[in-house]
Design an enzyme around this catalytic site. Structure first.
Site, PDB file in Angstrom:
ATOM      1  N   CYS A 183       8.322   6.357   2.204  1.00  0.00           N
ATOM      2  CA  CYS A 183       9.564   6.718   3.079  1.00  0.00           C
ATOM      3  C   CYS A 183       9.311   8.032   3.501  1.00  0.00           C
ATOM      4  O   CYS A 183       8.849   8.969   2.921  1.00  0.00           O
ATOM      5  CB  CYS A 183      10.746   6.442   2.342  1.00  0.00           C
ATOM      6  SG  CYS A 183      10.826   4.669   1.570  1.00  0.00           S
ATOM      7  N   ARG A 201       2.308   8.524   6.072  1.00  0.00           N
ATOM      8  CA  ARG A 201       2.680   8.301   4.548  1.00  0.00           C
ATOM      9  C   ARG A 201       2.769   6.741   4.425  1.00  0.00           C
ATOM     10  O   ARG A 201       2.781   6.194   3.098  1.00  0.00           O
ATOM     11  CB  ARG A 201       4.163   8.894   4.367  1.00  0.00           C
ATOM     12  CG  ARG A 201       4.309  10.338   4.567  1.00  0.00           C
ATOM     13  CD  ARG A 201       5.526  10.955   4.785  1.00  0.00           C
ATOM     14  NE  ARG A 201       6.310  10.845   3.319  1.00  0.00           N
ATOM     15  CZ  ARG A 201       6.175  11.492   2.318  1.00  0.00           C
ATOM     16  NH1 ARG A 201       5.804  12.956   2.502  1.00  0.00           N
ATOM     17  NH2 ARG A 201       6.752  11.669   1.122  1.00  0.00           N
ATOM     18  N   TRP A 228       9.357   2.209   3.160  1.00  0.00           N
ATOM     19  CA  TRP A 228       8.095   1.471   2.394  1.00  0.00           C
ATOM     20  C   TRP A 228       8.942   0.652   1.373  1.00  0.00           C
ATOM     21  O   TRP A 228       9.444   1.412   0.475  1.00  0.00           O
ATOM     22  CB  TRP A 228       7.040   2.615   2.017  1.00  0.00           C
ATOM     23  CG  TRP A 228       5.904   2.000   1.369  1.00  0.00           C
ATOM     24  CD1 TRP A 228       4.770   1.301   2.080  1.00  0.00           C
ATOM     25  CD2 TRP A 228       5.745   1.699  -0.143  1.00  0.00           C
ATOM     26  NE1 TRP A 228       3.936   1.165   0.959  1.00  0.00           N
ATOM     27  CE2 TRP A 228       4.299   1.078  -0.178  1.00  0.00           C
ATOM     28  CE3 TRP A 228       6.322   2.016  -1.284  1.00  0.00           C
ATOM     29  CZ2 TRP A 228       3.951   0.892  -1.285  1.00  0.00           C
ATOM     30  CZ3 TRP A 228       5.804   1.378  -2.382  1.00  0.00           C
ATOM     31  CH2 TRP A 228       4.541   1.021  -2.480  1.00  0.00           C
ATOM     32  N   ASN A 276      15.065   8.628   0.249  1.00  0.00           N
ATOM     33  CA  ASN A 276      13.473   8.301  -0.078  1.00  0.00           C
ATOM     34  C   ASN A 276      13.489   8.561  -1.681  1.00  0.00           C
ATOM     35  O   ASN A 276      14.570   9.227  -2.364  1.00  0.00           O
ATOM     36  CB  ASN A 276      12.759   9.622   0.197  1.00  0.00           C
ATOM     37  CG  ASN A 276      11.948   9.720   1.411  1.00  0.00           C
ATOM     38  OD1 ASN A 276      12.599   8.645   2.344  1.00  0.00           O
ATOM     39  ND2 ASN A 276      11.369  10.667   1.935  1.00  0.00           N
ATOM     40  N   GLY A 277      12.888   7.482  -2.361  1.00  0.00           N
ATOM     41  CA  GLY A 277      12.951   7.407  -4.031  1.00  0.00           C
ATOM     42  C   GLY A 277      13.795   6.201  -4.437  1.00  0.00           C
ATOM     43  O   GLY A 277      13.827   5.154  -3.609  1.00  0.00           O
ATOM     44  N   GLU A 311     -15.086   4.874  -6.869  1.00  0.00           N
ATOM     45  CA  GLU A 311     -14.306   5.693  -5.676  1.00  0.00           C
ATOM     46  C   GLU A 311     -14.872   4.628  -4.617  1.00  0.00           C
ATOM     47  O   GLU A 311     -14.141   4.281  -3.601  1.00  0.00           O
ATOM     48  CB  GLU A 311     -14.540   7.017  -5.513  1.00  0.00           C
ATOM     49  CG  GLU A 311     -14.050   7.657  -4.285  1.00  0.00           C
ATOM     50  CD  GLU A 311     -12.548   7.488  -4.174  1.00  0.00           C
ATOM     51  OE1 GLU A 311     -11.766   7.242  -5.111  1.00  0.00           O
ATOM     52  OE2 GLU A 311     -12.245   7.768  -3.069  1.00  0.00           O
ATOM     53  N   LYS A 315     -12.577   2.630  -2.029  1.00  0.00           N
ATOM     54  CA  LYS A 315     -12.478   2.749  -0.553  1.00  0.00           C
ATOM     55  C   LYS A 315     -12.639   1.549   0.201  1.00  0.00           C
ATOM     56  O   LYS A 315     -11.646   1.207   1.327  1.00  0.00           O
ATOM     57  CB  LYS A 315     -13.431   3.954   0.066  1.00  0.00           C
ATOM     58  CG  LYS A 315     -13.353   5.284  -0.322  1.00  0.00           C
ATOM     59  CD  LYS A 315     -12.103   5.800   0.211  1.00  0.00           C
ATOM     60  CE  LYS A 315     -10.990   5.786  -0.391  1.00  0.00           C
ATOM     61  NZ  LYS A 315     -10.559   6.755  -1.242  1.00  0.00           N
ATOM     62  N   GLU A 357      -9.433  -0.493  -0.140  1.00  0.00           N
ATOM     63  CA  GLU A 357      -8.352  -0.024   0.473  1.00  0.00           C
ATOM     64  C   GLU A 357      -8.134  -0.484   1.930  1.00  0.00           C
ATOM     65  O   GLU A 357      -7.146  -0.785   2.501  1.00  0.00           O
ATOM     66  CB  GLU A 357      -8.329   1.422   0.459  1.00  0.00           C
ATOM     67  CG  GLU A 357      -7.533   1.822  -0.837  1.00  0.00           C
ATOM     68  CD  GLU A 357      -7.641   3.285  -0.989  1.00  0.00           C
ATOM     69  OE1 GLU A 357      -6.536   4.041  -1.639  1.00  0.00           O
ATOM     70  OE2 GLU A 357      -8.807   3.804  -0.835  1.00  0.00           O
ATOM     71  N   HIS A 405     -23.247  -8.137 -19.074  1.00  0.00           N
ATOM     72  CA  HIS A 405     -22.271  -8.278 -19.884  1.00  0.00           C
ATOM     73  C   HIS A 405     -21.045  -9.044 -19.327  1.00  0.00           C
ATOM     74  O   HIS A 405     -20.028  -9.341 -19.434  1.00  0.00           O
ATOM     75  CB  HIS A 405     -21.587  -7.240 -20.665  1.00  0.00           C
ATOM     76  CG  HIS A 405     -22.719  -6.690 -21.376  1.00  0.00           C
ATOM     77  ND1 HIS A 405     -23.389  -7.239 -22.588  1.00  0.00           N
ATOM     78  CD2 HIS A 405     -23.288  -5.331 -21.321  1.00  0.00           C
ATOM     79  CE1 HIS A 405     -24.205  -6.262 -23.240  1.00  0.00           C
ATOM     80  NE2 HIS A 405     -24.059  -5.084 -22.380  1.00  0.00           N
ATOM     81  N   LYS A 410       0.648   6.889   1.334  1.00  0.00           N
ATOM     82  CA  LYS A 410      -0.151   7.994   1.075  1.00  0.00           C
ATOM     83  C   LYS A 410       0.319   8.517  -0.224  1.00  0.00           C
ATOM     84  O   LYS A 410      -0.474   8.985  -0.887  1.00  0.00           O
ATOM     85  CB  LYS A 410       0.054   8.991   2.208  1.00  0.00           C
ATOM     86  CG  LYS A 410      -0.829  10.209   2.145  1.00  0.00           C
ATOM     87  CD  LYS A 410      -2.279   9.729   2.331  1.00  0.00           C
ATOM     88  CE  LYS A 410      -3.119  11.135   2.026  1.00  0.00           C
ATOM     89  NZ  LYS A 410      -4.593  10.596   1.855  1.00  0.00           N
TER      90      LYS A 410
HETATM   91  C1  G6P Z   1      -1.842   6.681  -3.454  1.00  0.00           C
HETATM   92  C2  G6P Z   1      -2.806   6.899  -2.311  1.00  0.00           C
HETATM   93  C3  G6P Z   1      -4.286   7.303  -2.811  1.00  0.00           C
HETATM   94  C4  G6P Z   1      -4.186   8.348  -3.939  1.00  0.00           C
HETATM   95  C5  G6P Z   1      -3.156   8.188  -4.919  1.00  0.00           C
HETATM   96  C6  G6P Z   1      -2.720   9.387  -5.923  1.00  0.00           C
HETATM   97  O1  G6P Z   1      -2.232   5.428  -3.992  1.00  0.00           O
HETATM   98  O2  G6P Z   1      -2.946   5.797  -1.364  1.00  0.00           O
HETATM   99  O3  G6P Z   1      -5.148   7.649  -1.854  1.00  0.00           O
HETATM  100  O4  G6P Z   1      -5.491   8.443  -4.498  1.00  0.00           O
HETATM  101  O5  G6P Z   1      -1.751   7.782  -4.452  1.00  0.00           O
HETATM  102  O6  G6P Z   1      -2.528  10.082  -4.934  1.00  0.00           O
HETATM  103  P1  G6P Z   1      -2.373  11.770  -5.439  1.00  0.00           P
HETATM  104  O7  G6P Z   1      -1.558  12.512  -3.985  1.00  0.00           O
HETATM  105  O8  G6P Z   1      -1.635  11.963  -6.629  1.00  0.00           O
HETATM  106  O9  G6P Z   1      -3.694  12.400  -5.289  1.00  0.00           O
END
Ligand code: G6P
Length: 615
Positions: free
Chosen positions: A2, A27, A73, A100-101, A488, A492, A495, A511, A610
């Site tokens: 949010c 965000r 969100w 927010n929160g 990673e 990616k 996501e 395995h 984000k």
């Molecule tokens: C969310 C984002 C990711 C990020 C993760 C941790 O899931 O979409 O891209 O890696 O949070 O965020 P931070 O700000 O703690 O690195």
């Protein structure tokens, strides 16, 4: 997650609110709304994008000197117009709230307020705040006091902005556990959850602290802190000048922020390591004035993080063990905070976070401290974040604002920072000769150029993307320090392209996951010319022999020759310790181009946020 923007000025504030919301889009959100005071509270909400809200504002001629706006969100209640913010209490005093929160005790408060005659029209936890404030306005006619009395009853983490129809000359804002700041402008004053939302109006920013409640008028403000006193004590907060450039948060010539951020990596890493390049030697002071004392006591490392930042931690574990001879544990923050780990005062707890606001990472660090871990270090991209304020030591990744939800430049700058931390600890533990130190600095100095070189594989990666885009699943393989890089790469891809992707340590293939391999399952492998290359080649043979389609990112000297069902892209020659940083680049490019082929929303993937400021 949010986002909040609010404004009170001598001019129409609707354009500032809408532009602020646009700047908060990154965000992640699923609905948007605003309230302005114009002969009463006028509310507009939509489940569409902010551009839809702008159209509504134009159609309905929204106009006013004061207003609050929000991107939501969904947490409590589906994404829908009735659950979008602002929420109103309409029974007695008309009060509007954006939030927010999460309010953890919302059910209890809701039951109490229902008994008092308040009617609820959404499924959100936020609506209880609006009614609670309206309820408190029965006790006091002053909105500011009503907010102070209300937050004393709220449990959870929140940032709120509040308006009352009867008093359009003020906005009240409060922070507890979620970021909130106020902006001081020429024509008026502002509130936002993120400074980028206010760049169009002001650069003079006050970061609110936990328990702060602020009242804004068009020509002034006051802040009280309610942490220890329900009605608060007046506090002075420093006004910071934001140096965020518009360029940093605008797309420029790029099609997407993710693309921009992938290509910014050479400069982001150069900025992050600038102090080392200038100093020509590695010093613990780079991590804070207490670092030398704390590092000299450090016997273990515990890394806490989420998502991509967690993957950076996993890479660091290999470095810590190999280069610094330090035992290193890496934990997912959301798991760690609910376990009963054994604390060790000689452990340095390292929190890694791009945003510095991830609720689980912050909570895990507090928990580690409560358990008895004495020292902590933050590796973070946002200087004003909660994480930076919470730790003894800190190192800033100077990647600049990262807008794309899928993290790219934050990851590589985290890796560069963690490598620097590793060699600093190695030096203090007499594990690094001065010759090796100089070699290391030379290698780090070459890193931006090496990253630039790695970006050259883009056109080759593009040729793979078309075929990939038609698949439903993919496997990513790596060994040793490149296993987390495979993780990673898989993250990616899933996501932003929504292709199901899993990463395996290549030795684990037989395995279980080998059962999945057929011509429909692309297998991506990271094949640097390191001591595990021979083992990895055997694993690749296992895939090849079963008709799997292999896509290999090799080093120039890995000696893997392309053949039928074996596609190879070569990077430069093996880069030693820097190799995982460089091997990240083609995987980011692969995810990006596959997502483009599939036509997904690269920068704002569905359901994701984000900065995850809730549990
Ligand atoms: C969310 C984002 C990711 C990020 C993760 C941790 O899931 O979409 O891209 O890696 O949070 O965020 P931070 O700000 O703690 O690195």
């Amino acid at each position: 997650m949010c986002g909040i923007v609010g404004a009170i000025a001598n001019v129409n504030i609707v354009p500032v609110l809408l532009e602020g919301l646009l700047r908060l889009e990154y965000r992640g959100y699923d609905s948007a709304g605003l309230v302005v005071t114009n002969h009463g509270l006028q509310r507009l909400r939509t489940t569409g994008r902010v551009t839809e809200l702008s159209k509504l504002a134009a159609q309905q001629e929204a106009w006013g000197f004061a207003g609050i706006a929000h991107t939501r969100w969904a947490t409590h209640g589906e994404p829908s117009e009735r659950n979008a913010h602002p929420h109103l209490s309409e029974v007695e005093s008309r009060v509007a709230v954006v939030h927010n929160g999460i309010i953890e005790n919302h059910e209890e408060i809701r039951a109490h307020l229902k008994n008092q005659g308040f009617k609820f029209s959404s499924d959100t936890d936020t609506e209880v705040i609006a009614h609670l404030i309206a309820f408190k306005l029965r006790q006091t006619a002053d909105l500011f006091k009503a907010v102070c009395l209300s937050i004393a009853e709220l449990q959870g983490a929140y940032a709120i902005a509040v308006m009352e129809e009867a008093h359009p000359e003020r906005i009240v804002a409060a922070r507890n556990g979620a970021p909130l700041l106020i902006g001081l402008g020429k024509d008026g004053n502002y509130v936002a959850s993120d400074s980028s939302a206010l760049l169009q109006a002001t650069r003079d920013i006050i970061y609110l602290e936990e328990g702060d409640v602020a009242e804004l008028n068009s020509d002034g403000y006051r802040i009280v802190n309610c942490l220890h006193n329900q009605l608060g004590e007046v506090v002075e907060r420093i006004v910071h000048e934001s140096h965020l450039s518009n360029e940093a948060i605008e797309l420029g010539p790029y099609a997407h922020f993710m693309q921009k951020e992938i290509f910014e990596q050479p400069s982001a890493v150069a900025n992050t390591l600038e102090m080392v390049f200038n100093a020509r030697s590695i010093s613990p002071n780079l991590f804070g004035s207490e670092a030398e004392k704390i590092f000299s006591k450090t016997k273990h490392i515990l890394i806490l993080a989420c998502g991509t930042s967690y993957h950076a931690g996993l890479v660091a574990r290999y470095w810590m063990e190999t280069v610094a001879g330090l035992p290193c544990n890496v934990e997912i923050a959301s798991e760690y905070r609910y376990r009963d780990p054994i604390a060790d005062p000689d452990t340095l707890v390292v929190g890694i976070s791009q945003s510095g606001e991830t609720a689980d990472t912050l909570a895990a660090l507090s928990y580690a401290r409560k358990l008895g871990h004495q020292y902590s270090l933050a590796i973070c991209n946002v200087p004003e974040s909660a994480l930076i304020r919470q730790t003894d030591l800190r190192f800033l990744t100077r990647a600049g604002p990262e807008i794309g939800v899928a993290s790219t430049k934050a990851f590589t700058t985290q890796l560069a920072s963690l490598l620097l931390l590793t060699v600093t600890l190695a030096k203090m533990r007499h594990q690094l000769s001065s010759e090796s130190e100089h070699q290391m600095i030379a290698a780090l100095r070459h890193l931006p150029a090496a990253l630039q070189n790695a970006l050259q594989v883009e056109s080759q990666v593009k040729t793979w993307a078309k075929g990939f885009a038609k698949k439903h699943h993919a496997l990513f393989l790596g060994r040793g320090v490149h296993y987390p890089i495979a993780m990673e790469g898989a993250l990616k891809l899933k996501e932003i392209s929504y292709i199901h992707a899993e990463a395996y340590a290549a030795g684990e293939l037989k395995h279980g996951p080998l059962a999945l391999v057929d011509s429909e399952m692309p297998v991506v492998a990271i094949a640097p010319n390191d001591q595990l290359l021979g083992k990895l080649k055997s694993n690749l043979q296992e895939v090849h022999a079963r008709g799997g389609e292999l896509y290999v990112f090799a080093d120039a000297d890995s000696q893997i020759t392309p053949s039928e069902h074996l596609h190879v892209i070569r990077l430069a020659e093996h880069a030693g310790l820097l190799s995982p940083i460089l091997h990240t680049i083609p995987l980011q490019l692969l995810a990006y181009h596959v997502a483009l082929e599939r036509g997904t929303d690269v920068d704002k993937p569905r359901n994701l946020a984000k900065a995850v400021t809730v549990e």
